[in-house]
Design a protein around this motif. Structure first.
Motif, PDB file in Angstrom:
ATOM      1  N   UNK A 166     -16.047  29.543  16.985  1.00  0.00           N
ATOM      2  CA  UNK A 166     -17.477  29.763  17.229  1.00  0.00           C
ATOM      3  C   UNK A 166     -18.150  28.578  17.911  1.00  0.00           C
ATOM      4  N   UNK A 167     -17.388  27.674  18.438  1.00  0.00           N
ATOM      5  CA  UNK A 167     -17.942  26.475  19.071  1.00  0.00           C
ATOM      6  C   UNK A 167     -19.006  26.852  20.105  1.00  0.00           C
ATOM      7  N   UNK A 168     -20.187  26.240  19.957  1.00  0.00           N
ATOM      8  CA  UNK A 168     -21.281  26.531  20.864  1.00  0.00           C
ATOM      9  C   UNK A 168     -22.127  27.720  20.454  1.00  0.00           C
ATOM     10  N   UNK A 169     -21.697  28.448  19.418  1.00  0.00           N
ATOM     11  CA  UNK A 169     -22.442  29.621  18.953  1.00  0.00           C
ATOM     12  C   UNK A 169     -23.008  29.396  17.552  1.00  0.00           C
ATOM     13  N   UNK A 170     -22.154  28.998  16.622  1.00  0.00           N
ATOM     14  CA  UNK A 170     -22.545  28.680  15.247  1.00  0.00           C
ATOM     15  C   UNK A 170     -21.784  27.427  14.839  1.00  0.00           C
ATOM     16  N   UNK A 171     -22.465  26.493  14.224  1.00  0.00           N
ATOM     17  CA  UNK A 171     -21.818  25.274  13.733  1.00  0.00           C
ATOM     18  C   UNK A 171     -21.219  25.549  12.356  1.00  0.00           C
ATOM     19  N   UNK A 172     -19.937  25.254  12.185  1.00  0.00           N
ATOM     20  CA  UNK A 172     -19.253  25.480  10.909  1.00  0.00           C
ATOM     21  C   UNK A 172     -18.759  24.137  10.375  1.00  0.00           C
ATOM     22  N   UNK A 173     -19.180  23.804   9.163  1.00  0.00           N
ATOM     23  CA  UNK A 173     -18.858  22.510   8.555  1.00  0.00           C
ATOM     24  C   UNK A 173     -18.192  22.712   7.196  1.00  0.00           C
ATOM     25  N   UNK A 174     -17.419  21.696   6.801  1.00  0.00           N
ATOM     26  CA  UNK A 174     -16.679  21.761   5.540  1.00  0.00           C
ATOM     27  C   UNK A 174     -16.876  20.456   4.776  1.00  0.00           C
ATOM     28  N   UNK A 175     -17.409  20.562   3.563  1.00  0.00           N
ATOM     29  CA  UNK A 175     -17.610  19.404   2.704  1.00  0.00           C
ATOM     30  C   UNK A 175     -16.597  19.441   1.569  1.00  0.00           C
ATOM     31  N   UNK A 176     -15.900  18.317   1.361  1.00  0.00           N
ATOM     32  CA  UNK A 176     -14.842  18.260   0.347  1.00  0.00           C
ATOM     33  C   UNK A 176     -15.183  17.205  -0.700  1.00  0.00           C
ATOM     34  N   UNK A 177     -15.958  17.574  -1.734  1.00  0.00           N
ATOM     35  CA  UNK A 177     -16.228  16.621  -2.815  1.00  0.00           C
ATOM     36  C   UNK A 177     -14.979  16.388  -3.656  1.00  0.00           C
ATOM     37  N   UNK A 178     -14.940  15.245  -4.348  1.00  0.00           N
ATOM     38  CA  UNK A 178     -13.954  15.073  -5.409  1.00  0.00           C
ATOM     39  C   UNK A 178     -14.578  15.638  -6.683  1.00  0.00           C
ATOM     40  N   UNK A 179     -13.987  15.370  -7.838  1.00  0.00           N
ATOM     41  CA  UNK A 179     -14.513  15.910  -9.087  1.00  0.00           C
ATOM     42  C   UNK A 179     -15.984  15.553  -9.256  1.00  0.00           C
ATOM     43  N   UNK A 180     -16.780  16.551  -9.610  1.00  0.00           N
ATOM     44  CA  UNK A 180     -18.219  16.341  -9.775  1.00  0.00           C
ATOM     45  C   UNK A 180     -18.603  16.520 -11.238  1.00  0.00           C
ATOM     46  N   UNK A 181     -19.632  15.817 -11.623  1.00  0.00           N
ATOM     47  CA  UNK A 181     -20.102  15.837 -13.011  1.00  0.00           C
ATOM     48  C   UNK A 181     -20.984  17.064 -13.223  1.00  0.00           C
TER      49      UNK A 181
END
Length: 266
Positions: A166-181
């Protein structure tokens, strides 16, 4: 119609979801909050303000993605989709029930994929953004987390492939947290993390990184050291990570054996 852009946030009543909602509100977004708990959603909307809405659905329901997309369209169309909803139970693979296995794959992978599909037209019309909330375990296979890892590895691959498509049409992002409280990690998992020396981030730290990723041109972001280092190493030389994690296996097995014995004695 409000000039504020609309963000659709799943898992809105969870530990990360609540903090994400407040950060997006502070940044000027209108919100469509998505979760199963109707009363909790209504309380959040009452707190956030009348311009925000909520929809109580189970994302495992086949009709849910279309219902969410329809409500977003009625609000003017979404410019942001945050696939945040997730479930996990740290357990030996052979001790999982079929229902637990299916639920983890459905909530963590199938549901965000289907919701993205249902929302895609309005996101593209608004030159919008999708942020998929993954995990450090989407790049590192970890014992007693096999199905959770499978779901998050899948979400990472989906995010990467769709971002390129989808480059140029919709921005797709990925967030990878470690263990969260947050509540996704129960007391047993918290105790094990302490035994293994693993750090758990507070939701506010994860939200800071989420907003930084959202506002940047980056497509992916991993959180925490040494987790980011091990994720890269695992991609290049997984046999080195094999040895490091297998050294922890005796501690993990002993921990769950003790937890099982404690439950049996009650």
């Amino acid at each position: 119609m409000s000039a504020q852009k609309l963000a659709v946030l799943t898992g809105a009543t969870g530990g990360l979801g609540r903090v994400f909602a407040h950060r997006l509100l502070k940044d000027g977004w209108r919100l469509l909050l998505v979760a199963r708990q109707r009363n909790a959603l209504q309380a959040m909307v009452a707190q956030l303000g009348p311009e925000h809405q909520a929809i109580a659905v189970d994302l495992c329901d086949d009709k849910a993605p279309v219902q969410v997309a329809h409500q977003a369209a009625m609000m003017g169309g979404a410019s942001l989709l945050v696939n945040n909803a997730g479930v996990n139970r740290m357990v030996a693979f052979e001790d999982m029930t079929q229902a637990e296995l299916t639920q983890q794959l459905q909530v963590n992978l199938v549901s965000p994929t289907c919701l993205t599909y249902a929302m895609l037209d309005q996101l593209e019309a608004n030159q919008g953004t999708i942020v998929n909330i993954g995990s450090a375990l989407g790049a590192i296979g970890f014992p007693y987390q096999s199905v959770y890892c499978a779901s998050k590895f899948g979400l990472r691959g989906f995010s990467e492939a769709l971002s390129r498509e989808l480059d140029g049409r919709v921005s797709v992002k990925y967030l990878a947290p470690r263990a969260a409280d947050t509540a996704i990690n129960d007391e047993s998992v918290r105790l094990l993390n302490k035994k293994l020396g693993n750090t758990m981030d507070c939701p506010q730290v994860v939200a800071d990184e989420f907003m930084a990723l959202l506002k940047s041109k980056a497509k992916r972001k991993g959180l925490g050291f040494p987790e980011k280092f091990f994720a890269r190493l695992n991609g290049a030389l997984p046999e080195l990570v094999d040895g490091s994690i297998i050294k922890q296996l005796s501690t993990i097995r002993a921990h769950f054996a003790a937890q099982s014995a404690k439950l049996s004695s009650r």
